[in-house]
Design an enzyme around this catalytic site. Structure first.
Site, PDB file in Angstrom:
ATOM      1  N   TYR A 232       4.473  -1.931  -0.699  1.00 40.87           N
ATOM      2  CA  TYR A 232       4.582  -1.382   0.794  1.00 40.87           C
ATOM      3  C   TYR A 232       6.207  -0.746   0.880  1.00 40.87           C
ATOM      4  O   TYR A 232       6.275  -0.027   1.658  1.00 40.87           O
ATOM      5  CB  TYR A 232       3.984  -2.057   1.673  1.00 40.87           C
TER       6      TYR A 232
ATOM      7  N   ARG B 285       6.573   2.543  -0.479  1.00 40.94           N
ATOM      8  CA  ARG B 285       6.212   3.441   0.189  1.00 40.94           C
ATOM      9  C   ARG B 285       6.860   3.926   1.734  1.00 40.94           C
ATOM     10  O   ARG B 285       6.908   4.602   2.009  1.00 40.94           O
ATOM     11  CB  ARG B 285       4.693   3.129   0.612  1.00 40.94           C
TER      12      ARG B 285
ATOM     13  N   VAL C  63      -0.908   6.277   7.442  1.00 42.96           N
ATOM     14  CA  VAL C  63      -0.125   4.883   7.979  1.00 42.96           C
ATOM     15  C   VAL C  63       1.307   5.311   8.068  1.00 42.96           C
ATOM     16  O   VAL C  63       1.987   4.376   7.870  1.00 42.96           O
ATOM     17  CB  VAL C  63      -0.612   3.539   7.120  1.00 42.96           C
TER      18      VAL C  63
ATOM     19  N   HIS D  16      -5.718   3.181  10.533  1.00 41.81           N
ATOM     20  CA  HIS D  16      -5.636   2.081   9.388  1.00 41.81           C
ATOM     21  C   HIS D  16      -4.463   1.320   9.575  1.00 41.81           C
ATOM     22  O   HIS D  16      -3.835   0.986   8.273  1.00 41.81           O
ATOM     23  CB  HIS D  16      -5.949   2.975   7.862  1.00 41.81           C
TER      24      HIS D  16
HETATM   25  C1  BV8 Z   1     -14.476  -1.445   6.233  1.00 42.80           C
HETATM   26  C2  BV8 Z   1      -4.327   1.461   4.799  1.00 42.80           C
HETATM   27  C3  BV8 Z   1     -16.098  -3.112   7.177  1.00 42.80           C
HETATM   28  C4  BV8 Z   1      -3.923   0.584   3.558  1.00 42.80           C
HETATM   29  C5  BV8 Z   1      -6.461   2.472   3.880  1.00 42.80           C
HETATM   30  C6  BV8 Z   1     -17.176  -3.111  -0.399  1.00 42.80           C
HETATM   31  C7  BV8 Z   1     -16.601  -3.896   0.479  1.00 42.80           C
HETATM   32  C8  BV8 Z   1     -15.831  -3.899   1.575  1.00 42.80           C
HETATM   33  C9  BV8 Z   1     -15.662  -2.576   2.060  1.00 42.80           C
HETATM   34  C10 BV8 Z   1     -16.363  -1.646   1.386  1.00 42.80           C
HETATM   35  C11 BV8 Z   1     -17.279  -1.713   0.210  1.00 42.80           C
HETATM   36  N1  BV8 Z   1     -17.727  -0.533  -0.418  1.00 42.80           N
HETATM   37  C12 BV8 Z   1     -17.120   0.358   0.618  1.00 42.80           C
HETATM   38  C13 BV8 Z   1     -16.497  -0.157   1.528  1.00 42.80           C
HETATM   39  C14 BV8 Z   1     -16.004   0.580   2.794  1.00 42.80           C
HETATM   40  C15 BV8 Z   1     -14.455   0.739   2.508  1.00 42.80           C
HETATM   41  C16 BV8 Z   1     -14.534   1.940   1.683  1.00 42.80           C
HETATM   42  O1  BV8 Z   1     -14.623   3.308   2.335  1.00 42.80           O
HETATM   43  N2  BV8 Z   1     -14.178   2.107   0.460  1.00 42.80           N
HETATM   44  C17 BV8 Z   1     -14.084   3.827  -0.361  1.00 42.80           C
HETATM   45  C18 BV8 Z   1     -13.021   3.611  -1.227  1.00 42.80           C
HETATM   46  C19 BV8 Z   1     -15.483   3.624  -0.953  1.00 42.80           C
HETATM   47  N3  BV8 Z   1     -13.879   0.886   3.509  1.00 42.80           N
HETATM   48  C20 BV8 Z   1     -13.267  -0.367   4.110  1.00 42.80           C
HETATM   49  O2  BV8 Z   1     -12.992  -1.524   3.477  1.00 42.80           O
HETATM   50  C21 BV8 Z   1     -12.685  -0.142   5.544  1.00 42.80           C
HETATM   51  N4  BV8 Z   1     -13.132  -1.390   6.209  1.00 42.80           N
HETATM   52  O3  BV8 Z   1     -15.393  -1.077   6.021  1.00 42.80           O
HETATM   53  O4  BV8 Z   1     -14.675  -2.639   7.257  1.00 42.80           O
HETATM   54  C22 BV8 Z   1     -16.468  -4.075   6.381  1.00 42.80           C
HETATM   55  C23 BV8 Z   1     -15.426  -4.931   6.125  1.00 42.80           C
HETATM   56  C24 BV8 Z   1     -16.059  -6.199   4.987  1.00 42.80           C
HETATM   57  C25 BV8 Z   1     -17.078  -5.896   4.192  1.00 42.80           C
HETATM   58  C26 BV8 Z   1     -17.757  -4.614   4.518  1.00 42.80           C
HETATM   59  C27 BV8 Z   1     -17.375  -3.867   5.337  1.00 42.80           C
HETATM   60  C28 BV8 Z   1     -11.314  -0.142   5.465  1.00 42.80           C
HETATM   61  C29 BV8 Z   1     -10.760   1.095   5.079  1.00 42.80           C
HETATM   62  C30 BV8 Z   1      -9.282   1.492   5.145  1.00 42.80           C
HETATM   63  C31 BV8 Z   1      -8.630   1.105   3.690  1.00 42.80           C
HETATM   64  N5  BV8 Z   1      -7.173   1.430   4.166  1.00 42.80           N
HETATM   65  N6  BV8 Z   1      -5.439   2.494   4.233  1.00 42.80           N
HETATM   66  C32 BV8 Z   1      -2.806   1.496   2.781  1.00 42.80           C
HETATM   67  O5  BV8 Z   1      -2.671   2.838   3.011  1.00 42.80           O
HETATM   68  O6  BV8 Z   1      -2.154   1.164   1.921  1.00 42.80           O
HETATM   69  S1  BV8 Z   1      -7.269   3.840   3.665  1.00 42.80           S
HETATM   70  C33 BV8 Z   1      -6.382   5.008   2.645  1.00 42.80           C
HETATM   71  O7  BV8 Z   1      -7.255   5.641   1.894  1.00 42.80           O
HETATM   72  C34 BV8 Z   1      -5.490   5.846   3.437  1.00 42.80           C
HETATM   73  O8  BV8 Z   1      -5.037   5.233   4.566  1.00 42.80           O
HETATM   74  C35 BV8 Z   1      -6.449   6.833   3.707  1.00 42.80           C
HETATM   75  O9  BV8 Z   1      -6.921   6.856   4.702  1.00 42.80           O
HETATM   76  C36 BV8 Z   1      -7.420   6.694   2.501  1.00 42.80           C
HETATM   77  C37 BV8 Z   1      -7.412   8.168   1.710  1.00 42.80           C
HETATM   78  O10 BV8 Z   1      -8.228   8.962   2.288  1.00 42.80           O
HETATM   79  P1  BV8 Z   1      -7.516  10.363   2.415  1.00 42.80           P
HETATM   80  O11 BV8 Z   1      -6.685  10.135   3.437  1.00 42.80           O
HETATM   81  O12 BV8 Z   1      -8.730  11.327   2.608  1.00 42.80           O
HETATM   82  O13 BV8 Z   1      -6.580  10.561   0.983  1.00 42.80           O
HETATM   83  P2  BV8 Z   1      -7.039  11.008   0.038  1.00 42.80           P
HETATM   84  O14 BV8 Z   1      -5.933  10.905  -1.041  1.00 42.80           O
HETATM   85  O15 BV8 Z   1      -8.285  10.470  -0.435  1.00 42.80           O
HETATM   86  O16 BV8 Z   1      -7.415  12.880   0.035  1.00 42.80           O
HETATM   87  C38 BV8 Z   1      -6.302  13.572   0.286  1.00 42.80           C
HETATM   88  C39 BV8 Z   1      -7.143  14.897   0.672  1.00 42.80           C
HETATM   89  O17 BV8 Z   1      -6.183  15.889   1.204  1.00 42.80           O
HETATM   90  C40 BV8 Z   1      -8.007  15.490  -0.424  1.00 42.80           C
HETATM   91  O18 BV8 Z   1      -9.125  15.822  -0.288  1.00 42.80           O
HETATM   92  C41 BV8 Z   1      -6.954  16.844  -0.811  1.00 42.80           C
HETATM   93  O19 BV8 Z   1      -7.955  17.717  -1.259  1.00 42.80           O
HETATM   94  C42 BV8 Z   1      -6.346  17.005   0.380  1.00 42.80           C
HETATM   95  N7  BV8 Z   1      -5.091  17.799   0.415  1.00 42.80           N
HETATM   96  C43 BV8 Z   1      -4.023  17.478  -0.223  1.00 42.80           C
HETATM   97  N8  BV8 Z   1      -3.017  18.115   0.024  1.00 42.80           N
HETATM   98  C44 BV8 Z   1      -3.272  18.950   1.082  1.00 42.80           C
HETATM   99  C45 BV8 Z   1      -4.767  18.787   1.289  1.00 42.80           C
HETATM  100  N9  BV8 Z   1      -5.461  19.370   2.301  1.00 42.80           N
HETATM  101  C46 BV8 Z   1      -4.802  20.392   3.045  1.00 42.80           C
HETATM  102  N10 BV8 Z   1      -3.636  20.417   2.834  1.00 42.80           N
HETATM  103  C47 BV8 Z   1      -2.718  19.997   1.763  1.00 42.80           C
HETATM  104  N11 BV8 Z   1      -1.471  20.423   1.716  1.00 42.80           N
END
Ligand code: BV8
Length: 252
Positions: A71, A74, A107, A123
């Protein structure tokens, strides 16, 4: 690819006439400020780590120093970055529509630095830390030899003030986001892969509740359907172009 010269006119009209605009941003919006997205390959020392493995309570439990240093790296990236035209366009749009809600998964705090008045940080924010025991949030802390630094009040390790995978989102932020998604008449989803729940459900929810949904991303194709506009392009180009097309006479 959508560019500033071929934004669908129906979309321009919809934005100009919208009463309540809600926006969800993801890492793609900050990518144009030089901050790698969550799914970009990590660089240097961090290349061998998967962010989803490091951004967990288990990782912090297992190796608090490693997670703290990730972190800190970052935070350095973010401190050296500046808001880009996409951030600035959203801060401008807020001043041009009757009601505006900005929801971010990012974040990095760049929306606030761009002038957005009240971004909903689903987040958390890596520029803040909190006590891992009491939850007290600190914006400033002493970073000495001991990493993670101890909480000045109780001595427990400080941790980044973010939501890790497996942790609940802040209930007030999530409630505000759900409310905006079910009340807005136009929802912009910008620069998010839509993989992380519960944030990923917001665009679908808004569309189901009758809003016009606009998706801006590099990995979508240009499509226009009933109440759905998908624009393939860069957020830093399309957001300013869309706002200027909808409000040509408004001050920048
Ligand atoms: C929750 C902070 C309830 C940290 C982040 C098993 C156990 C527990 C939970 C889960 C589980 N299975 C699934 C879950 C739910 C889980 C989840 O969703 N997992 C996913 C991976 C399947 N979610 C959670 O755990 C959430 N909590 O559900 O609580 C719970 C609790 C306990 C038990 C069950 C349920 C918490 C989720 C928050 C995680 N923390 N961030 C840190 O940053 O270090 S999330 C982190 O990933 C980022 O903050 C960001 O939000 C996320 C990434 O997503 P994006 O922002 O979309 O970024 P990404 O790189 O993916 O995509 C970028 C996009 O931009 C692409 O599409 C690309 O094409 C596009 N792009 C690139 N450049 C451009 C562009 N577009 C336009 N212009 C450009 N120039």
């Amino acid at each position: 690819m959508a560019t500033e010269s071929n934004i669908p006119p129906e979309l321009v009209t919809a934005l100009r006439q919208a009463r309540h605009v809600a926006v969800l941003t993801g890492a793609g919006v900050s990518a144009e400020s030089g901050i790698p997205t969550f799914r970009d390959a990590q660089t240097g020392l961090w290349a061998r780590y998967d962010p989803e493995d490091l951004a967990t309570p288990e990782a912090f439990q297992r190796n608090p120093r490693l997670v703290w240093e990730w972190y800190a790296w970052r935070r350095q990236l973010v401190s050296g970055a500046a808001p880009n035209p996409g951030h600035l366009a959203l801060a401008r749009l807020e001043r041009l529509v009757p009601r505006f809600t900005l929801i971010t998964q990012n974040v990095d705090g760049l929306h606030h630095r761009a002038g957005s008045s009240a971004p909903i940080e689903l987040h958390g924010n890596i520029m803040r830390v909190r006590c891992s025991a009491e939850g007290t949030v600190y914006e400033h802390w002493d970073e000495g030899a001991e990493l993670p630094p101890p909480c000045p009040a109780c001595g427990a390790p400080l941790r980044p003030d973010v939501v890790w995978f497996g942790e609940q989102l802040p209930s007030d932020a999530l409630e505000q986001a759900w409310n905006a998604a079910t009340r807005c008449d136009l929802f912009l989803s910008v620069g998010t892969s839509g993989l992380v729940e519960p944030a990923a459900s917001l665009p679908r929810l808004a569309h189901a509740w009758g809003a016009t949904l606009v998706v801006i991303n590099l990995d979508v194709s240009d499509t226009v359907r009933e109440r759905l506009f998908s624009l393939h392009g860069r957020s830093g180009v399309l957001l300013p172009a869309l706002v200027s097309a909808a409000f040509p006479d408004a001050a920048a």
